[in-house]
Structure formats: C-alpha cells, structure tokens
Design an enzyme around this catalytic site. Structure first.
Site, PDB file in Angstrom:
ATOM      1  N   LYS A 135      67.358  55.737  60.908  1.00  0.00           N
ATOM      2  CA  LYS A 135      67.418  57.193  61.113  1.00  0.00           C
ATOM      3  C   LYS A 135      67.074  57.439  62.583  1.00  0.00           C
ATOM      4  O   LYS A 135      65.937  57.744  62.952  1.00  0.00           O
ATOM      5  CB  LYS A 135      66.448  57.892  60.154  1.00  0.00           C
ATOM      6  CG  LYS A 135      66.731  59.382  60.028  1.00  0.00           C
ATOM      7  CD  LYS A 135      66.023  59.961  58.817  1.00  0.00           C
ATOM      8  CE  LYS A 135      66.044  61.482  58.822  1.00  0.00           C
ATOM      9  NZ  LYS A 135      67.375  62.070  58.669  1.00  0.00           N
TER      10      LYS A 135
HETATM   11  N1  PMP Z   1      72.245  60.320  55.248  1.00  0.00           N
HETATM   12  C1  PMP Z   1      71.931  60.865  56.428  1.00  0.00           C
HETATM   13  C2  PMP Z   1      72.792  60.568  57.604  1.00  0.00           C
HETATM   14  C3  PMP Z   1      70.830  61.701  56.548  1.00  0.00           C
HETATM   15  O1  PMP Z   1      70.512  62.267  57.731  1.00  0.00           O
HETATM   16  C4  PMP Z   1      70.052  61.981  55.416  1.00  0.00           C
HETATM   17  C5  PMP Z   1      68.862  62.898  55.526  1.00  0.00           C
HETATM   18  N2  PMP Z   1      67.701  62.200  55.899  1.00  0.00           N
HETATM   19  C6  PMP Z   1      70.404  61.384  54.211  1.00  0.00           C
HETATM   20  C7  PMP Z   1      71.503  60.561  54.156  1.00  0.00           C
HETATM   21  C8  PMP Z   1      69.574  61.603  52.982  1.00  0.00           C
HETATM   22  O2  PMP Z   1      68.355  60.920  53.115  1.00  0.00           O
HETATM   23  P1  PMP Z   1      67.063  61.449  52.376  1.00  0.00           P
HETATM   24  O3  PMP Z   1      67.415  61.613  50.964  1.00  0.00           O
HETATM   25  O4  PMP Z   1      66.049  60.376  52.563  1.00  0.00           O
HETATM   26  O5  PMP Z   1      66.689  62.721  53.035  1.00  0.00           O
END
Ligand code: PMP
Length: 330
Positions: free
Chosen positions: A181
């Site tokens: 991320k």
């Molecule tokens: N994919 C991307 C590219 C994201 O930015 C997010 C948000 N964090 C997610 C998937 C979903 O991840 P999460 O469920 O951990 O928020």
C-alpha cells in the site's frame, strides 16, 4: 520574489486546489514520530515534499461508533498495522517503531481527539527531510504520521454504483507491486478513476496484466453467481485487503459458498450481484457494469446479508470475532 509569484493562483474552471486546513474540519491532534502534536505545528520544510513520497507507504483504518457513542471500536487494528510493516518491507523502507508502539499511537491519537463517531485513520511512513536522490535509498530514515478525520459509514446509505472496466491495466507484482500500500501505486487507480468519471461511470474495475479482473481503484471486488461468491485471488494484482478477508470469513460463517479464483471480464456481465470491498467502501454494491445492469440493478440478497454482517461485526453487535475489535480506552 514578487508578490504575485507567492500568491496562490486562482484555479481555472473546475480545477481543484488542495484543501487548506481552514477549509475542512481537521483533527486537533496528529501523532508524529512518537508524540501527539497540535495540527498547526505538524509542518515540514517545503523541500521535503516531493521525492520522499516515492517511497511512502500508508494504511487506511476505520474506527466505529458503538453503544450509542459510549464506545469507539477500531476494526482489525493489528492486521492494518501488520500490513503497514509488510508494505514498508516490500518498498525497502524502515519504520523506526514497533507494531505495538503504532497500535498504541493509533489509540492515543483517537483518544486525544475525543472522537465519538465513525473515524478514518491514516498512518503513513515517508523518508524524512530533504531527499535529493530520485532513487530514495533503502536506508532513508522514515517519519511516521497518523492523521484522523470523521468519516461516517455509508453502508446502508450509498446507492448501487455504476462501474466500468478501465482501459488502464492494474500495476503488476513485477513492476509496482500492488501488494504494497504505497502512495506511488495510487497513480494507477487515479488514472482509472479519472477515465471512469469522464465516461459517466462512478468507479473503474481494473484488469491485470493477464487480462483478468483484479480490483477497483481503492477496493477489492467480488461477484455472486448461482449463489457462490467469487473473488480474484491475492495473486491477481490486488492489495491484501482486510475487508476482503473479513467478507470471506463472514460469508463462510453464514454458510455462503466462496471461491477465490481468477475471474474473466465477461463473468462480470453474467453476475447476479457484484460488490466492492474496502475499509472506506465497506460493502458497496455495483448496480451497472459496462452499461449492463447487474441483476435487477439493486443490491442483491448476498450483498445485503454481507452488509448486515459487516455492520454487526464492526459496531460490536456481533461478538463472535472479538480479536477483530480494539476499543479505544477512555
Ligand atoms: N485495493 C486497494 C488498491 C485499496 O486501496 C484498498 C483500500 N485499502 C483495498 C483494495 C481494500 O483494502 P482494505 O479492505 O484493507 O481497506
């Protein structure tokens, strides 16, 4: 320097300038490098903005109001902090705090700001100071900041959205690993969002470099066909989403069959239901994909079931996953 070079320019029609802190309600306290600092004092020198962000990693976490405002519950804090360290490891940066210190820091900054309602939490780590090297070295020391802001859940209020497959391809593990991320990865989703909106849709769905469905711009995706929930695997060019993992568990708890497998684009067109999954998006139904209605265009029964299960677990109504909840101490 003449006055007109330092005056901010008026935006041209429709352009958006970054927000000034006076434009929005900001937190009173930020957490920065081990301390709570007043918002206005959390500054950096202008030269420190730029290449430092190439190597920056972050998290997005939610805290939910519970018990009529008597309790504030952080959802899956440990998993989010662990993912911040995983992102830093992939991006070869070093966070000079332990996971325990960062978990405590999240709770400290929430308590200091006296939140009672749903709150979004964004920790991030970026190489500090003036970075003149374009290739930020792995040894660069990171600062860690935790910002927070009010962010009401839209679980039952958001309408089914219109999604479209993007002409932008999801970045791949061998180029810009989407498993991290990292702020720099978000240029990929950003271009896809701009394209989707320019074409009259709400959100993009990105295919990966193997032409299979990967995820949305800031959320994972799942579809329902003949009663089975199908979502692309973690090797499809997706972030290892906490919400996706939560949904798979909650669906299994409810006896709904789930499959993690590669998904073709045309499976989206035959799906009975489609939904995005993410911390901010929660469980967001897709009503239209590439101009085709999904089912009858309204959120379907599996989407509704999952939304209710998600609501109950994040707000502490359901108690069968106690390790997912961290209460902010008073
Ligand atoms: N994919 C991307 C590219 C994201 O930015 C997010 C948000 N964090 C997610 C998937 C979903 O991840 P999460 O469920 O951990 O928020």
């Amino acid at each position: 320097m003449s006055d007109d070079t330092i005056e901010p320019r008026e935006p041209v029609d429709g352009a958006i300038r970054g927000l000034a802190a006076s434009d929005v309600a900001t937190a009173r306290w930020l957490w920065r490098n081990g301390q709570l600092v007043p918002w206005d004092e959390a500054t950096v020198h202008i030269t420190a903005v730029g290449h430092s962000s190439v190597a920056a990693v972050f998290e997005g976490i939610k805290a939910y109001r519970a018990a009529g405002g008597q309790r504030l519950l952080v959802f899956r804090l440990d998993e989010h902090v662990d993912r911040l360290f995983a992102s830093a490891r992939i991006c070869r940066t070093r966070i000079p705090y332990s996971a325990g210190e960062l978990r405590d820091a999240v709770l400290d900054v929430l308590r200091a700001n006296e939140y009672r309602d749903d709150t979004y939490i964004r920790p991030w780590a970026f190489p500090s100071g003036l970075i003149r090297e374009q290739m930020v070295p792995a040894a660069a020391v990171c600062e860690v900041v935790i910002d927070t802001w009010s962010f009401a859940s839209q679980l039952f209020t958001a309408k089914a959205c219109r999604a479209a497959v993007s002409s932008w391809v999801r970045v791949g593990d061998s180029a810009m690993p989407p498993r991290a991320k990292a702020f720099s990865n978000y240029h990929n989703g950003r271009l896809a969002v701009i394209e989707a909106k320019a074409n009259g849709h709400d959100w993009p769905i990105l295919l990966n470099d193997r032409h299979q469905v990967s995820e949305g711009a800031g959320a994972c995706i799942a579809l329902v066909r003949r009663g089975t929930v199908v979502t692309p695997p973690l090797t499809a060019g997706v972030l290892e989403s906490v919400t996706r993992a939560t949904a798979l568990t909650l669906l299994a708890d409810a006896g709904v069959p789930v499959e993690e497998r590669t998904v073709d684009r045309t499976e989206l067109y035959l799906a009975d239901e489609i939904f995005f999954l993410g911390t901010a998006w929660e469980v967001l139904p897709v009503g239209v994909v590439d101009g085709l209605p999904v089912g009858d265009g309204e959120p379907g029964p599996v989407t509704r079931l999952l939304q209710h299960a998600y609501h109950d677990v994040v707000r502490g109504v359901r108690l069968d996953h106690p390790d997912w909840i961290t209460e902010v101490p008073r």
